[in-house]
Design a protein around this motif. Structure first.
Motif, PDB file in Angstrom:
ATOM      1  N   ARG A 188       1.142  -0.051   5.684  1.00 46.40           N
ATOM      2  CA  ARG A 188       2.050   0.715   4.839  1.00 46.40           C
ATOM      3  C   ARG A 188       3.384   0.854   5.544  1.00 46.40           C
ATOM      4  NH1 ARG A 188       3.077   5.342   7.364  1.00 46.40           N
ATOM      5  NH2 ARG A 188       1.440   6.480   8.419  1.00 46.40           N
ATOM      6  N   SER A 189       4.358   1.274   4.798  1.00 46.20           N
ATOM      7  CA  SER A 189       5.677   1.555   5.334  1.00 46.20           C
ATOM      8  C   SER A 189       5.582   2.727   6.312  1.00 46.20           C
ATOM      9  CB  SER A 189       6.619   1.906   4.181  1.00 46.20           C
ATOM     10  OG  SER A 189       7.852   2.336   4.667  1.00 46.20           O
ATOM     11  N   SER A 190       6.366   2.684   7.375  1.00 39.26           N
ATOM     12  CA  SER A 190       6.298   3.740   8.388  1.00 39.26           C
ATOM     13  C   SER A 190       6.842   5.084   7.893  1.00 39.26           C
ATOM     14  CB  SER A 190       7.046   3.312   9.650  1.00 39.26           C
ATOM     15  OG  SER A 190       8.407   3.089   9.349  1.00 39.26           O
ATOM     16  N   ASP A 191       7.530   5.115   6.773  1.00 44.77           N
ATOM     17  CA  ASP A 191       8.069   6.379   6.275  1.00 44.77           C
ATOM     18  C   ASP A 191       7.103   7.140   5.361  1.00 44.77           C
ATOM     19  OD1 ASP A 191       8.339   4.513   4.221  1.00 44.77           O
ATOM     20  OD2 ASP A 191      10.171   5.416   3.446  1.00 44.77           O
ATOM     21  N   LEU A 192       5.906   6.613   5.166  1.00 40.14           N
ATOM     22  CA  LEU A 192       4.885   7.301   4.372  1.00 40.14           C
ATOM     23  C   LEU A 192       3.932   8.053   5.297  1.00 40.14           C
ATOM     24  CD1 LEU A 192       4.094   4.504   1.782  1.00 40.14           C
ATOM     25  CD2 LEU A 192       5.543   6.513   1.464  1.00 40.14           C
ATOM     26  N   ALA A 193       3.276   9.071   4.786  1.00 42.02           N
ATOM     27  CA  ALA A 193       2.436   9.924   5.626  1.00 42.02           C
ATOM     28  C   ALA A 193       0.944   9.650   5.477  1.00 42.02           C
ATOM     29  CB  ALA A 193       2.726  11.385   5.309  1.00 42.02           C
ATOM     30  N   PHE A 194       0.536   8.659   4.722  1.00 41.79           N
ATOM     31  CA  PHE A 194      -0.882   8.384   4.465  1.00 41.79           C
ATOM     32  C   PHE A 194      -1.512   7.683   5.670  1.00 41.79           C
ATOM     33  CE2 PHE A 194      -4.438   6.140   2.535  1.00 41.79           C
ATOM     34  CZ  PHE A 194      -4.969   7.111   1.712  1.00 41.79           C
ATOM     35  N   ASP A 195      -2.603   8.237   6.226  1.00 42.41           N
ATOM     36  CA  ASP A 195      -3.296   7.650   7.373  1.00 42.41           C
ATOM     37  C   ASP A 195      -4.286   6.592   6.897  1.00 42.41           C
ATOM     38  OD1 ASP A 195      -4.606   7.038   9.735  1.00 42.41           O
ATOM     39  OD2 ASP A 195      -5.125   9.108  10.218  1.00 42.41           O
ATOM     40  N   LEU A 196      -4.080   5.362   7.307  1.00 39.64           N
ATOM     41  CA  LEU A 196      -4.910   4.251   6.851  1.00 39.64           C
ATOM     42  C   LEU A 196      -6.219   4.076   7.627  1.00 39.64           C
ATOM     43  CD1 LEU A 196      -2.089   1.636   6.236  1.00 39.64           C
ATOM     44  CD2 LEU A 196      -3.324   2.988   4.545  1.00 39.64           C
ATOM     45  N   VAL A 197      -6.367   4.721   8.761  1.00 39.43           N
ATOM     46  CA  VAL A 197      -7.602   4.555   9.552  1.00 39.43           C
ATOM     47  C   VAL A 197      -8.830   5.015   8.774  1.00 39.43           C
ATOM     48  CG1 VAL A 197      -8.800   5.178  11.681  1.00 39.43           C
ATOM     49  CG2 VAL A 197      -6.374   4.576  11.754  1.00 39.43           C
ATOM     50  N   PRO A 198      -8.846   6.214   8.182  1.00 38.78           N
ATOM     51  CA  PRO A 198     -10.015   6.597   7.384  1.00 38.78           C
ATOM     52  C   PRO A 198     -10.245   5.663   6.195  1.00 38.78           C
ATOM     53  CG  PRO A 198      -8.669   8.520   7.852  1.00 38.78           C
ATOM     54  CD  PRO A 198      -7.885   7.324   8.293  1.00 38.78           C
ATOM     55  N   LEU A 199      -9.180   5.119   5.651  1.00 34.73           N
ATOM     56  CA  LEU A 199      -9.306   4.202   4.521  1.00 34.73           C
ATOM     57  C   LEU A 199     -10.033   2.920   4.935  1.00 34.73           C
ATOM     58  CD1 LEU A 199      -8.489   3.846   1.513  1.00 34.73           C
ATOM     59  CD2 LEU A 199      -6.511   2.589   2.351  1.00 34.73           C
ATOM     60  N   VAL A 200      -9.629   2.330   6.043  1.00 31.06           N
ATOM     61  CA  VAL A 200     -10.288   1.096   6.477  1.00 31.06           C
ATOM     62  C   VAL A 200     -11.737   1.364   6.889  1.00 31.06           C
ATOM     63  CG1 VAL A 200      -9.677   0.993   8.947  1.00 31.06           C
ATOM     64  CG2 VAL A 200      -9.871  -1.106   7.646  1.00 31.06           C
ATOM     65  N   ARG A 201     -11.983   2.506   7.511  1.00 30.65           N
ATOM     66  CA  ARG A 201     -13.371   2.844   7.886  1.00 30.65           C
ATOM     67  C   ARG A 201     -14.239   3.033   6.649  1.00 30.65           C
ATOM     68  NH1 ARG A 201     -11.965   6.726  13.022  1.00 30.65           N
ATOM     69  NH2 ARG A 201     -11.487   4.994  14.439  1.00 30.65           N
ATOM     70  N   GLY A 202     -13.686   3.677   5.616  1.00 31.94           N
ATOM     71  CA  GLY A 202     -14.415   3.842   4.359  1.00 31.94           C
ATOM     72  C   GLY A 202     -14.693   2.511   3.688  1.00 31.94           C
ATOM     73  N   ALA A 203     -13.728   1.599   3.771  1.00 34.36           N
ATOM     74  CA  ALA A 203     -13.907   0.273   3.182  1.00 34.36           C
ATOM     75  C   ALA A 203     -15.057  -0.461   3.861  1.00 34.36           C
ATOM     76  CB  ALA A 203     -12.620  -0.538   3.302  1.00 34.36           C
ATOM     77  N   ILE A 204     -15.078  -0.410   5.172  1.00 36.94           N
ATOM     78  CA  ILE A 204     -16.123  -1.104   5.934  1.00 36.94           C
ATOM     79  C   ILE A 204     -17.485  -0.481   5.671  1.00 36.94           C
ATOM     80  CG2 ILE A 204     -16.930  -1.633   8.262  1.00 36.94           C
ATOM     81  CD1 ILE A 204     -13.878  -1.839   8.994  1.00 36.94           C
ATOM     82  N   GLU A 205     -17.541   0.844   5.597  1.00 34.53           N
ATOM     83  CA  GLU A 205     -18.809   1.527   5.298  1.00 34.53           C
ATOM     84  C   GLU A 205     -19.360   1.098   3.942  1.00 34.53           C
ATOM     85  OE1 GLU A 205     -18.135   5.714   5.601  1.00 34.53           O
ATOM     86  OE2 GLU A 205     -17.806   5.612   7.767  1.00 34.53           O
ATOM     87  N   ARG A 206     -18.489   0.845   2.986  1.00 30.04           N
ATOM     88  CA  ARG A 206     -18.930   0.481   1.642  1.00 30.04           C
ATOM     89  C   ARG A 206     -19.597  -0.887   1.571  1.00 30.04           C
ATOM     90  NH1 ARG A 206     -16.179   4.635   1.086  1.00 30.04           N
ATOM     91  NH2 ARG A 206     -16.251   5.928  -0.757  1.00 30.04           N
ATOM     92  N   ILE A 207     -19.427  -1.706   2.577  1.00 28.26           N
ATOM     93  CA  ILE A 207     -20.154  -2.983   2.621  1.00 28.26           C
ATOM     94  C   ILE A 207     -21.250  -2.946   3.680  1.00 28.26           C
ATOM     95  CG2 ILE A 207     -18.305  -4.374   1.637  1.00 28.26           C
ATOM     96  CD1 ILE A 207     -17.766  -5.381   4.556  1.00 28.26           C
ATOM     97  N   GLY A 208     -21.544  -1.748   4.203  1.00 32.27           N
ATOM     98  CA  GLY A 208     -22.649  -1.585   5.134  1.00 32.27           C
ATOM     99  C   GLY A 208     -22.295  -1.739   6.592  1.00 32.27           C
TER     100      GLY A 208
END
Length: 68
Positions: free
Chosen positions: A12-32
């Motif tokens: 994401r753009s550095s001026d946004l405040a959304f943390d992508l680490v939980p997002l990628v971890r959630g994505a990986i969990e969804r495929i086991g």
């Protein structure tokens, strides 16, 4: 990517405040899988074998988390 070792990469753009680490971890969990990491503006990780349909479902889920 899908197949033997799918990879998820979120950035994401550095001026946004959304943390992508939980997002990628959630994505990986969804495929086991487990793990994934990075910085709030760039996170990546891989998981176990997944079909194209599974990966598409994860992408749709991730999009809903960002927009939602």
């Amino acid at each position: 990517s899908s197949g033997a070792q799918p990879m998820f990469v979120f950035a994401r753009s550095s001026d946004l405040a959304f943390d992508l680490v939980p997002l990628v971890r959630g994505a990986i969990e969804r495929i086991g899988g487990k793990g994934g990491g990075g910085k709030p503006d760039f996170a990546q990780g891989g998981g176990p074998s997944a079909s194209e349909d599974q990966v598409r479902a994860v992408i749709e889920w991730a999009a809903s988390q960002v927009v939602g």
